[in-house]
Design an enzyme around this catalytic site. Structure first.
Site, short mmCIF file in Angstrom:
data_model
loop_
_atom_site.label_atom_id
_atom_site.label_comp_id
_atom_site.label_asym_id
_atom_site.label_seq_id
_atom_site.Cartn_x
_atom_site.Cartn_y
_atom_site.Cartn_z
N ASP A 131 0.84 -1.20 0.00
CA ASP A 131 0.00 0.00 0.00
C ASP A 131 0.87 1.25 0.00
O ASP A 131 0.60 2.21 0.71
CB ASP A 131 -0.96 0.00 1.19
N LYS B 290 2.08 4.67 -1.06
CA LYS B 290 1.46 5.87 -1.62
C LYS B 290 2.07 7.06 -0.89
O LYS B 290 2.72 6.90 0.15
CB LYS B 290 -0.05 5.84 -1.47
N ASN C 171 1.70 7.49 2.81
CA ASN C 171 2.40 6.55 3.69
C ASN C 171 3.91 6.80 3.73
O ASN C 171 4.67 5.94 4.15
CB ASN C 171 2.11 5.10 3.29
#
Length: 151
Positions: free
Chosen positions: A17, A19, A22
Site C-alpha cells: 500500500d 502511496k 504513507n
C-alpha cells in the site's frame, strides 16, 4: 525511499500500500514509511512467492492486482514507487488506475509512449520530462510484471 523498500524486501516484507500518504519525514528530514497494515511476506502466505488479495490504494495498484491475478509483492511495490515518483515530479498522477478502462494507462501499457508523454506534457515546458525520467518510469510501471524493473 527505494532503499527503505529494499530493506523491507530483504527482510521478507512487502508493503502493498505504498502511496504518498504513507511516506513521512521525521524532525531530522529522514524518510519513514508508515502503515504496514496491508503488508505481507515476500514468499506469500502459502510459501509460493505469490499473493492473491486485491488490496491497496486504487491509483497505486499494479495492473495484475486490478485484474485479480496472483502477484509478487516486490513487483507491486516497484509499480507503486513508479507512481509515487511520477506524482512527486509532476504534481499529478500518471493515470487514475492501471486498468484497461484508463486511457492514460492504456497508452503506457500498449507502449504508445509518445501519446502518453504528449498528454502529460500539456502546459509544461518541452523538456520537462527527461529521457532518463521517462525510461525509469516506463520500466517501473511495465504492464508485464516479469519485465518490470526490480530494486
Amino acid at each position: 525511499m527505494v532503499s527503505a523498500i529494499n530493506a523491507c524486501h530483504e527482510n521478507g516484507v512487502t508493503h502493498r500500500d505504498l502511496k504518498l500518504e504513507n511516506i513521512m519525514l521525521d524532525e531530522n528530514w529522514e524518510l519513514k514509511i508508515i502503515d504496514f497494515g496491508l503488508a505481507a511476506p515476500t514468499e506469500g502466505r502459502d510459501g509460493s512467492g505469490f499473493l492473491k488479495t486485491t488490496l491497496g490504494t486504487y491509483g497505486y495498484m499494479a495492473p495484475e492486482q486490478h485484474l485479480g491475478r496472483k502477484y509478487q509483492g516486490e513487483q507491486v511495490d516497484v509499480f507503486a514507487l513508479g507512481v509515487i515518483l511520477f506524482v512527486m515530479f509532476s504534481m499529478h498522477p500518471p493515470f487514475n488506475a492501471a486498468t484497461p478502462q484508463d486511457q492514460f494507462y492504456v497508452a503506457l501499457a500498449s507502449k504508445n509512449f509518445d501519446a502518453f508523454w504528449k498528454k502529460h506534457s500539456t502546459n509544461k515546458k518541452i523538456d520537462f520530462y527527461t529521457s532518463e525520467f521517462k525510461d525509469l518510469f516506463q520500466k517501473m510501471t511495465e504492464l508485464d510484471p516479469d519485465k518490470r524493473i526490480n530494486i
